[in-house]
Design a protein around this motif. Structure first.
Motif, PDB file in Angstrom:
ATOM      1  N   GLN A  22      43.947  47.127  40.487  1.00  0.00           N
ATOM      2  CA  GLN A  22      44.937  47.509  41.497  1.00  0.00           C
ATOM      3  C   GLN A  22      44.613  46.891  42.846  1.00  0.00           C
ATOM      4  OE1 GLN A  22      45.652  51.700  41.807  1.00  0.00           O
ATOM      5  NE2 GLN A  22      47.031  51.471  43.547  1.00  0.00           N
ATOM      6  N   PHE A  23      43.344  46.942  43.282  1.00  0.00           N
ATOM      7  CA  PHE A  23      43.070  46.359  44.602  1.00  0.00           C
ATOM      8  C   PHE A  23      43.084  44.837  44.553  1.00  0.00           C
ATOM      9  CE2 PHE A  23      38.463  46.674  43.528  1.00  0.00           C
ATOM     10  CZ  PHE A  23      38.030  45.427  43.943  1.00  0.00           C
ATOM     11  N   LEU A  24      42.809  44.238  43.377  1.00  0.00           N
ATOM     12  CA  LEU A  24      42.911  42.775  43.284  1.00  0.00           C
ATOM     13  C   LEU A  24      44.358  42.325  43.477  1.00  0.00           C
ATOM     14  CD1 LEU A  24      40.523  41.616  40.419  1.00  0.00           C
ATOM     15  CD2 LEU A  24      40.477  40.901  42.800  1.00  0.00           C
ATOM     16  N   GLY A  67      36.634  40.469  51.831  1.00  0.00           N
ATOM     17  CA  GLY A  67      35.752  41.014  52.855  1.00  0.00           C
ATOM     18  C   GLY A  67      36.481  41.781  53.949  1.00  0.00           C
ATOM     19  N   ARG A  68      37.768  41.898  53.858  1.00  0.00           N
ATOM     20  CA  ARG A  68      38.551  42.588  54.892  1.00  0.00           C
ATOM     21  C   ARG A  68      38.351  44.112  54.816  1.00  0.00           C
ATOM     22  NH1 ARG A  68      40.861  38.598  58.169  1.00  0.00           N
ATOM     23  NH2 ARG A  68      41.378  36.857  56.825  1.00  0.00           N
ATOM     24  N   ASP A  69      38.619  44.757  55.938  1.00  0.00           N
ATOM     25  CA  ASP A  69      38.424  46.208  56.032  1.00  0.00           C
ATOM     26  C   ASP A  69      39.275  46.991  55.040  1.00  0.00           C
ATOM     27  OD1 ASP A  69      36.571  45.863  58.028  1.00  0.00           O
ATOM     28  OD2 ASP A  69      38.005  46.182  59.668  1.00  0.00           O
ATOM     29  N   HIS A  70      40.533  46.607  54.879  1.00  0.00           N
ATOM     30  CA  HIS A  70      41.418  47.383  54.002  1.00  0.00           C
ATOM     31  C   HIS A  70      40.974  47.307  52.548  1.00  0.00           C
ATOM     32  CE1 HIS A  70      43.699  43.916  52.345  1.00  0.00           C
ATOM     33  NE2 HIS A  70      43.466  43.379  53.529  1.00  0.00           N
ATOM     34  N   VAL A  71      40.325  46.207  52.155  1.00  0.00           N
ATOM     35  CA  VAL A  71      39.825  46.086  50.787  1.00  0.00           C
ATOM     36  C   VAL A  71      38.591  46.969  50.611  1.00  0.00           C
ATOM     37  CG1 VAL A  71      38.893  44.486  49.075  1.00  0.00           C
ATOM     38  CG2 VAL A  71      40.810  43.782  50.511  1.00  0.00           C
ATOM     39  N   ARG A  72      37.705  46.951  51.588  1.00  0.00           N
ATOM     40  CA  ARG A  72      36.519  47.824  51.523  1.00  0.00           C
ATOM     41  C   ARG A  72      36.938  49.297  51.492  1.00  0.00           C
ATOM     42  NH1 ARG A  72      34.005  44.015  55.112  1.00  0.00           N
ATOM     43  NH2 ARG A  72      34.625  45.287  56.896  1.00  0.00           N
ATOM     44  N   THR A  73      37.961  49.626  52.253  1.00  0.00           N
ATOM     45  CA  THR A  73      38.459  50.994  52.257  1.00  0.00           C
ATOM     46  C   THR A  73      39.042  51.367  50.900  1.00  0.00           C
ATOM     47  OG1 THR A  73      38.966  50.795  54.617  1.00  0.00           O
ATOM     48  CG2 THR A  73      40.023  52.607  53.413  1.00  0.00           C
ATOM     49  N   ALA A  74      39.817  50.474  50.309  1.00  0.00           N
ATOM     50  CA  ALA A  74      40.395  50.732  48.982  1.00  0.00           C
ATOM     51  C   ALA A  74      39.292  50.922  47.946  1.00  0.00           C
ATOM     52  CB  ALA A  74      41.319  49.587  48.583  1.00  0.00           C
ATOM     53  N   ARG A  75      38.247  50.105  48.033  1.00  0.00           N
ATOM     54  CA  ARG A  75      37.114  50.262  47.103  1.00  0.00           C
ATOM     55  C   ARG A  75      36.408  51.598  47.337  1.00  0.00           C
ATOM     56  NH1 ARG A  75      34.001  44.451  46.808  1.00  0.00           N
ATOM     57  NH2 ARG A  75      35.278  43.601  45.149  1.00  0.00           N
ATOM     58  N   ALA A  76      36.238  51.970  48.599  1.00  0.00           N
ATOM     59  CA  ALA A  76      35.545  53.215  48.920  1.00  0.00           C
ATOM     60  C   ALA A  76      36.314  54.436  48.408  1.00  0.00           C
ATOM     61  CB  ALA A  76      35.336  53.328  50.424  1.00  0.00           C
ATOM     62  N   PHE A  77      37.628  54.351  48.385  1.00  0.00           N
ATOM     63  CA  PHE A  77      38.442  55.451  47.877  1.00  0.00           C
ATOM     64  C   PHE A  77      38.565  55.429  46.355  1.00  0.00           C
ATOM     65  CE2 PHE A  77      40.145  55.793  52.264  1.00  0.00           C
ATOM     66  CZ  PHE A  77      39.904  57.148  52.439  1.00  0.00           C
ATOM     67  N   GLY A  78      37.888  54.492  45.701  1.00  0.00           N
ATOM     68  CA  GLY A  78      37.868  54.464  44.239  1.00  0.00           C
ATOM     69  C   GLY A  78      39.068  53.808  43.594  1.00  0.00           C
ATOM     70  N   THR A  79      39.745  52.921  44.309  1.00  0.00           N
ATOM     71  CA  THR A  79      40.872  52.204  43.740  1.00  0.00           C
ATOM     72  C   THR A  79      40.381  51.334  42.588  1.00  0.00           C
ATOM     73  OG1 THR A  79      41.898  52.126  45.917  1.00  0.00           O
ATOM     74  CG2 THR A  79      42.779  50.640  44.269  1.00  0.00           C
TER      75      THR A  79
END
Length: 176
Positions: A166-168, A150-162
């Motif tokens: 990779q994001f896990l 739920g952290r911001d950097h994870v949401r950002t990574a998802r939004a950029f299509g990671t």
């Protein structure tokens, strides 16, 4: 008097003087020096495997949060947490180490001269430790991973299509 006995006890504890064994007469500290390395050799594989499997299952469960796979893993974790370690070790010893079961592994002794010997002595304690610790580890690591998702950097990574893998591993597991 109590104060004298307690101060003697603290002095013996601080100097690692545990007295002598009632059964053999040998110093308890020398018994511990001889047996602690064997105990660590028996418990370490179960500890490491239990944590690694717990992290893997927690990653799977948290990625599929709220779906049937998450519920299956968490249900299995709760069942694993509800079984006593004593019951598990007795059941595994009967199943794997007795003539009533498969009789594959030794029950006592420590005659380790090769890696195969080591595996025969460490298998049952490792299986029992992993079985019991897996429920606790999975639930704990899942809670930490879900919080990190739920952290911001994870949401950002998802939004950029990671990609999810990779994001896990890069964004979540590293920080969790």
């Amino acid at each position: 008097p109590f104060v004298v006995r307690y101060s003697e006890y603290l002095k013996e504890l601080a100097t690692l003087d545990f007295g002598y064994s009632d059964s053999t007469g040998e110093k308890v500290s020398s018994i511990l020096m001889r047996t602690i390395p064997i105990s660590l050799a028996l418990i370490t594989p179960g500890f490491v495997l239990g944590n690694l499997l717990g992290i893997a299952l927690a990653l799977i469960a948290s990625y599929h949060r709220g779906k049937w796979l998450d519920k299956l893993i968490m249900g299995g974790s709760v069942v694993g947490m509800s079984v006593s370690f004593l019951i598990v070790i007795i059941a595994f010893q009967i199943l794997f180490s007795s003539s009533y079961g498969l009789d594959w592994f030794p029950v006592r002794g420590w005659n380790v001269y090769s890696f195969g010997d080591y595996l025969s002595y460490v298998t049952v304690p490792t299986l029992a430790t992993v079985f019991v610790a897996l429920g606790y580890n999975t639930r704990f690591y899942r809670a930490v991973i879900v919080e990190e998702m739920g952290r911001d950097h994870v949401r950002t990574a998802r939004a950029f299509g990671t990609p999810p893998s990779q994001f896990l591993f890069k964004n979540i597991l590293k920080n969790a």
